[in-house]
Design a protein around this motif. Structure first.
Motif, mmCIF file in Angstrom:
data_model
loop_
_atom_site.group_PDB
_atom_site.id
_atom_site.type_symbol
_atom_site.label_atom_id
_atom_site.label_comp_id
_atom_site.label_asym_id
_atom_site.label_seq_id
_atom_site.Cartn_x
_atom_site.Cartn_y
_atom_site.Cartn_z
ATOM 1 N N VAL A 284 0.856 -1.183 0.000
ATOM 2 C CA VAL A 284 0.000 0.000 0.000
ATOM 3 C C VAL A 284 0.898 1.242 0.000
ATOM 4 N N THR A 285 0.552 2.216 -0.851
ATOM 5 C CA THR A 285 1.320 3.462 -0.952
ATOM 6 C C THR A 285 0.558 4.585 -0.254
ATOM 7 N N MET A 287 0.477 8.678 0.317
ATOM 8 C CA MET A 287 0.948 9.982 -0.138
ATOM 9 C C MET A 287 0.631 11.015 0.943
ATOM 10 N N ALA A 292 5.788 10.087 -1.132
ATOM 11 C CA ALA A 292 5.122 8.782 -1.249
ATOM 12 C C ALA A 292 5.876 7.750 -0.421
ATOM 13 N N THR A 294 5.692 3.576 0.337
ATOM 14 C CA THR A 294 5.103 2.267 0.028
ATOM 15 C C THR A 294 5.554 1.273 1.087
ATOM 16 N N GLN A 331 -3.133 -0.344 -3.512
ATOM 17 C CA GLN A 331 -3.927 0.865 -3.314
ATOM 18 C C GLN A 331 -3.042 2.050 -2.909
ATOM 19 N N THR A 332 -3.455 3.266 -3.342
ATOM 20 C CA THR A 332 -2.768 4.502 -2.956
ATOM 21 C C THR A 332 -3.693 5.312 -2.066
ATOM 22 N N THR A 334 -4.105 8.875 -0.043
ATOM 23 C CA THR A 334 -3.594 10.243 0.022
ATOM 24 C C THR A 334 -4.060 10.901 1.316
#
Length: 502
Positions: A284-285, A287, A292, A294, A331-332, A334
């Protein structure tokens, strides 16, 4: 072993015919290995141990339990054949193909059997064709008595071979517990039925239930176990034949490396099953603040992922996906840094207009009896900056400070008069053109005079007019101007009054 077995397979009719070997009888007591001479002759104890049950019955049943005639030295020759002959005498050897009447008659009741007529196989006593038996010599009679014995021994040997051939030695392994057993079952299903092993729709049997069995086969039964599995947030019920949690994960194809498992992987799974929560490792990343990160995680919520990434949420900060949702692989997320303030704005609330018919007012005329008052609404907005970008104001609260008041308007229904005596023939159109340019809604620059004939409000109302003159229809304005002329003449229009007379 009962005598009925030997009676059923009694001697064939060929046993009553003279032997075809001349003076040498190979089936006499001297040559038969299981005869009397085998007991007292060269075979000794070894052949005696294989003495058939019917021969023992003949010797001990017919002559007592303490020995037979053949066991005494002085009567050995006289009774040599007698010991073998008596069990298969008249009622055993010659009546084998008749009905089973008196099949257990002891041999001692007929010490000297007489020749009986031949009974052909497949025919009853009534249908038998009898003929007088011819005398036979001693050797021929011995052969006739020994042939049924040989047939019985051969039958027993063949039956035992078939019995042994049906028997199979197999290994049955039920849920990992092996045992070796002998069975006459033809296939796996029959074996499991005989052993009381019940299988269900989720159980595994190898080989297949309809597979034929042979000696040396291995049959395995593995019971299914229900697992209430929650895998990466998705709940479902699955079945497994594995005995441990780790084996079940492999069987179900769950990637267990780096995964969270709610119980010990070495825990055994009983027939009742168990509940299992598994969260596989995912990438999972996150931000945040222009950077960023990960990470590989088996976290259950986005909030846990953000915490593992070392990011702190402050004030109104939030994330692009809800913090309590399950993070997916790849998934990213933020992080949204939010700053803002509140702003209050007042807005007017428009009033409603109610129209009421009034017969005292000429038709076409509307008079505002009660003026409307607008209301007041106070709205609170949220002004936010997300990651330094100003967002559209968001309404967060609304309250009414003042309710609006409805405006009431009277609408005239009274018919207008058609004429005014003494004023109908004057040039009212010329007067209107001079005073207002012929416009019914005209108002002078001071706001005091209005309409076609520039009435002031006081004069207009004294003539019966309602409201303002410039709001009345043109016909009503002309009517009120004629009434004023009858009352005062042309003096109310000092500059344009002369136009009335052309």
């Amino acid at each position: 072993m009962s005598n009925a077995q030997f009676e059923t397979y009694g001697p064939s009719p060929a046993a009553h015919e003279p032997p075809a070997y001349g003076g040498f009888d190979p089936y006499s007591a001297q040559t038969l290995g299981y005869g009397v001479q085998g007991v007292h002759g060269g075979y000794g104890t070894r052949t005696e141990s294989y003495r058939p049950a019917y021969e023992m019955y003949a010797m001990h049943g017919a002559h007592g339990t303490h020995g037979s005639h053949a066991s005494h030295g002085s009567h050995h020759g006289a009774h040599e054949a007698h010991g073998l002959r008596e069990p298969y005498g008249k009622h055993a050897a010659y009546d084998a193909y008749e009905t089973y009447e008196d099949t257990y008659k002891p041999a001692y009741e007929d010490p000297e059997p007489e020749p009986e007529p031949v009974v052909r196989p497949g025919r009853g006593r009534r249908a038998a064709h009898r003929r007088k038996a011819r005398p036979v010599e001693r050797g021929e009679g011995s052969m006739r008595r020994l042939v049924p014995q040989a047939l019985v021994v051969a039958f027993l040997a063949g039956g035992t071979s078939a019995f042994v051939a049906k028997d199979k030695a197999v290994e049955l392994r039920v849920d990992g517990k092996p045992r070796t057993l002998h069975t006459f079952a033809d296939d796996v299903t029959e074996l499991l039925t005989d052993e009381g092993v019940k299988v269900g729709a989720h159980d595994v049997v190898a080989p297949a239930p309809d597979a034929a069995l042979t000696s040396g086969d291995e049959v395995a039964v593995r019971y299914g176990r229900p697992v209430r599995l929650t895998l990466d947030g998705q709940r479902r019920e699955v079945w497994t034949t594995a005995h441990t949690v780790e084996a079940a994960l492999k069987q179900l194809g769950v990637r267990a490396e780096g995964a969270y498992v709610s119980t010990s992987r070495s825990r055994r799974i009983g027939r009742e099953g168990l509940a299992l929560d598994v969260r596989t490792e995912r990438a999972v990343t996150v931000m945040a603040d222009g950077r960023a990160r990960t990470i590989r995680t088996n976290a259950a919520t986005v909030q846990e992922v953000v915490d593992q990434a070392g990011i702190t949420l402050r004030g109104q900060d939030t994330t692009s996906v809800p913090l309590d949702t399950f993070p997916r692989d790849g998934q990213t997320v933020t992080v949204l840094r939010i700053t803002g303030r509140k702003e209050i704005r007042d807005e007017a609330i428009a009033f409603a207009v109610e129209r009421v018919e009034d017969p005292s007012v000429f038709r076409g005329t509307e008079v505002v009896e009660r003026a409307g008052v607008p209301g007041l609404r106070r709205i609170t907005y949220s002004l936010r900056m997300v990651n330094g970008v100003r967002q559209k104001p968001r309404r967060i609260r609304t309250e009414v400070v003042r309710e609006p008041q409805t405006q009431v308007v009277k609408v005239g229904t009274k018919p207008l008069p058609t004429s005014v005596r003494g004023a109908d023939r004057l040039d009212w159109q010329g007067l209107a053109a001079c005073e207002s340019g012929g416009r019914p809604d005209a108002v002078d620059s001071s706001g005091t005079y209005g309409g076609l004939y520039q009435f002031d409000t006081q004069t207009w109302r004294s003539l019966g007019g309602k409201g303002r003159p410039q709001d009345a229809p043109a016909a009503e304005q002309t009517l009120r101007a004629k009434q004023l002329y009858v009352r005062q003449g042309a003096s109310p229009w000092p500059h344009c009054g002369g136009r009335l007379h052309g």
